[in-house]
Design a protein around this motif. Structure first.
Motif, PDB file in Angstrom:
ATOM      1  N   UNK A   1       0.762  -0.970   0.406  1.00  0.00           N
ATOM      2  CA  UNK A   1      -0.089  -0.053   0.116  1.00  0.00           C
ATOM      3  C   UNK A   1       0.924   1.747  -0.257  1.00  0.00           C
TER       4      UNK A   1
ATOM      5  N   UNK B   1       1.567   3.522   1.791  1.00  0.00           N
ATOM      6  CA  UNK B   1       1.966   3.549   3.526  1.00  0.00           C
ATOM      7  C   UNK B   1       3.264   2.699   3.261  1.00  0.00           C
ATOM      8  N   UNK B   2       3.305   1.931   2.616  1.00  0.00           N
ATOM      9  CA  UNK B   2       4.429   0.649   2.870  1.00  0.00           C
ATOM     10  C   UNK B   2       5.700   1.925   2.686  1.00  0.00           C
TER      11      UNK B   2
ATOM     12  N   UNK C   1      11.448  -5.981   5.366  1.00  0.00           N
ATOM     13  CA  UNK C   1      10.418  -5.225   6.683  1.00  0.00           C
ATOM     14  C   UNK C   1       9.439  -6.182   7.275  1.00  0.00           C
ATOM     15  N   UNK C   2       8.379  -6.261   5.925  1.00  0.00           N
ATOM     16  CA  UNK C   2       7.446  -7.026   6.584  1.00  0.00           C
ATOM     17  C   UNK C   2       7.793  -9.069   5.698  1.00  0.00           C
TER      18      UNK C   2
ATOM     19  N   UNK D   1       7.634 -25.502  28.322  1.00  0.00           N
ATOM     20  CA  UNK D   1       6.244 -25.466  30.041  1.00  0.00           C
ATOM     21  C   UNK D   1       5.303 -24.464  29.489  1.00  0.00           C
TER      22      UNK D   1
ATOM     23  N   UNK E   1      -1.346 -24.035  36.416  1.00  0.00           N
ATOM     24  CA  UNK E   1      -0.902 -24.234  37.490  1.00  0.00           C
ATOM     25  C   UNK E   1       0.903 -24.983  37.325  1.00  0.00           C
TER      26      UNK E   1
ATOM     27  N   UNK F   1       1.340   4.068  12.135  1.00  0.00           N
ATOM     28  CA  UNK F   1       1.516   4.071  10.566  1.00  0.00           C
ATOM     29  C   UNK F   1       2.163   2.825  11.106  1.00  0.00           C
ATOM     30  N   UNK F   2       3.595   2.562  11.718  1.00  0.00           N
ATOM     31  CA  UNK F   2       4.381   1.012  11.491  1.00  0.00           C
ATOM     32  C   UNK F   2       3.586   0.433  11.949  1.00  0.00           C
TER      33      UNK F   2
ATOM     34  N   UNK G   1       0.145  -0.550  11.784  1.00  0.00           N
ATOM     35  CA  UNK G   1      -0.714  -0.270  10.924  1.00  0.00           C
ATOM     36  C   UNK G   1      -0.494  -1.271   9.534  1.00  0.00           C
ATOM     37  N   UNK G   2       1.244  -0.987   9.032  1.00  0.00           N
ATOM     38  CA  UNK G   2       2.053  -1.405   7.703  1.00  0.00           C
ATOM     39  C   UNK G   2       2.324  -3.184   8.152  1.00  0.00           C
ATOM     40  N   UNK G   3       2.109  -3.358   9.117  1.00  0.00           N
ATOM     41  CA  UNK G   3       2.786  -4.926   9.739  1.00  0.00           C
ATOM     42  C   UNK G   3       3.796  -5.035   9.287  1.00  0.00           C
ATOM     43  N   UNK G   4       5.173  -3.984   9.468  1.00  0.00           N
ATOM     44  CA  UNK G   4       6.453  -3.990   9.153  1.00  0.00           C
ATOM     45  C   UNK G   4       7.032  -4.416  10.622  1.00  0.00           C
ATOM     46  N   UNK G   5       8.483  -4.783  10.350  1.00  0.00           N
ATOM     47  CA  UNK G   5       8.887  -5.619  11.278  1.00  0.00           C
ATOM     48  C   UNK G   5       8.853  -4.844  12.757  1.00  0.00           C
TER      49      UNK G   5
ATOM     50  N   UNK H   1       7.986 -19.798  35.877  1.00  0.00           N
ATOM     51  CA  UNK H   1       8.215 -21.106  36.025  1.00  0.00           C
ATOM     52  C   UNK H   1       7.675 -22.934  35.193  1.00  0.00           C
TER      53      UNK H   1
ATOM     54  N   UNK I   1       6.725 -25.905  34.933  1.00  0.00           N
ATOM     55  CA  UNK I   1       5.871 -26.468  35.047  1.00  0.00           C
ATOM     56  C   UNK I   1       5.795 -27.948  35.194  1.00  0.00           C
TER      57      UNK I   1
END
Lengths: 92, 124
Positions: A63, A65-66, A73-74, A85, A92, B81-82, B84-88, B119, B121
């Motif tokens: 998009x 924004x990218x 990065x994506x 564990x 518990x 912004x960062x 929402x664009x799903x970047x690292x 802890x 288990x």
């Protein structure tokens, strides 16, 4: 350190070629790529990429924004599976 | 307690020391602003005349600096912004982990917060 502005953004040449070909094609198909280091330029917007993360190809729909980020990065390269564990279902 | 630029209330320190109480203004911008307003940095804030305070306020708003709420909002919008664009970087922000590649095996307490021990288990 960032890249020198003088050089401009880095984009794999082959990738640009593939995008051009996609633009002419009747249907946009996802572009498979290993080039995580390529900067996303405005031409990328609206395309879907399959970005390799070392194991799989992660689908990334670009998009507006990218722009300015890199494809890698994506497509996360690490997968955190939780600690041993640590099972939230068994308490518990 | 003098009032400057709306809600800001720096105290009875030297003006050079009290201006940085404003979010978004540090020591070096303070210097520039005082120079711009033509005010001696050694004057106590309380001893400044209304005219001098007005000149400082004018210098700040003329400098085009974002301060207080505006700056906070700007930073929030960048974070949004960062994520929402799903970047690292966005993912790291979402999980409250260090964003710039620092180690997390140890340290990173600023981002991760107080230590929480997990802890083990034991199986029967």
């Amino acid at each position: 350190m960032g890249r020198s502005l003088k050089k401009g953004p880095y984009v794999e040449q082959k990738l640009l070629l593939k995008i051009d070909r996609q633009n002419e094609a009747p249907h946009k198909k996802p572009i498979k790529t290993w080039s995580r280091r390529s900067m996303i330029t405005p031409d990328f917007v609206g395309h879907t990429f399959l970005v390799h993360n070392g194991k799989d190809f992660i689908s990334v729909f670009v998009t507006e924004n990218m722009v300015g980020h890199k494809l890698g990065e994506f497509s996360p390269t690490r997968k955190f599976a939780g600690h041993s564990g640590h099972n939230p279902k068994i308490k518990g | 307690m003098a009032r400057l630029l709306g809600v800001e209330i720096p105290n009875e320190k030297r003006i050079e020391a009290s201006l940085p109480y404003i979010y978004g203004i540090g020591p070096s911008t303070t210097k520039k602003i005082l120079e711009e307003a033509g005010i001696d940095p050694d004057i106590r804030t309380g001893e400044l005349s209304d005219d001098q305070l007005a000149r400082i306020a004018h210098a700040v708003s003329n400098s085009g600096l974002l301060i207080e709420g505006d700056l906070r909002r700007e930073i929030q919008s960048h974070l949004k912004r960062l994520t929402s664009i799903n970047c690292y970087r966005g993912i790291r922000h979402r999980r409250n982990l260090p964003v710039r590649g620092q180690r997390t095996s140890t340290n990173a307490r600023t981002r991760k917060g107080k230590r929480k021990t997990v802890g083990v288990s034991r199986s029967k």
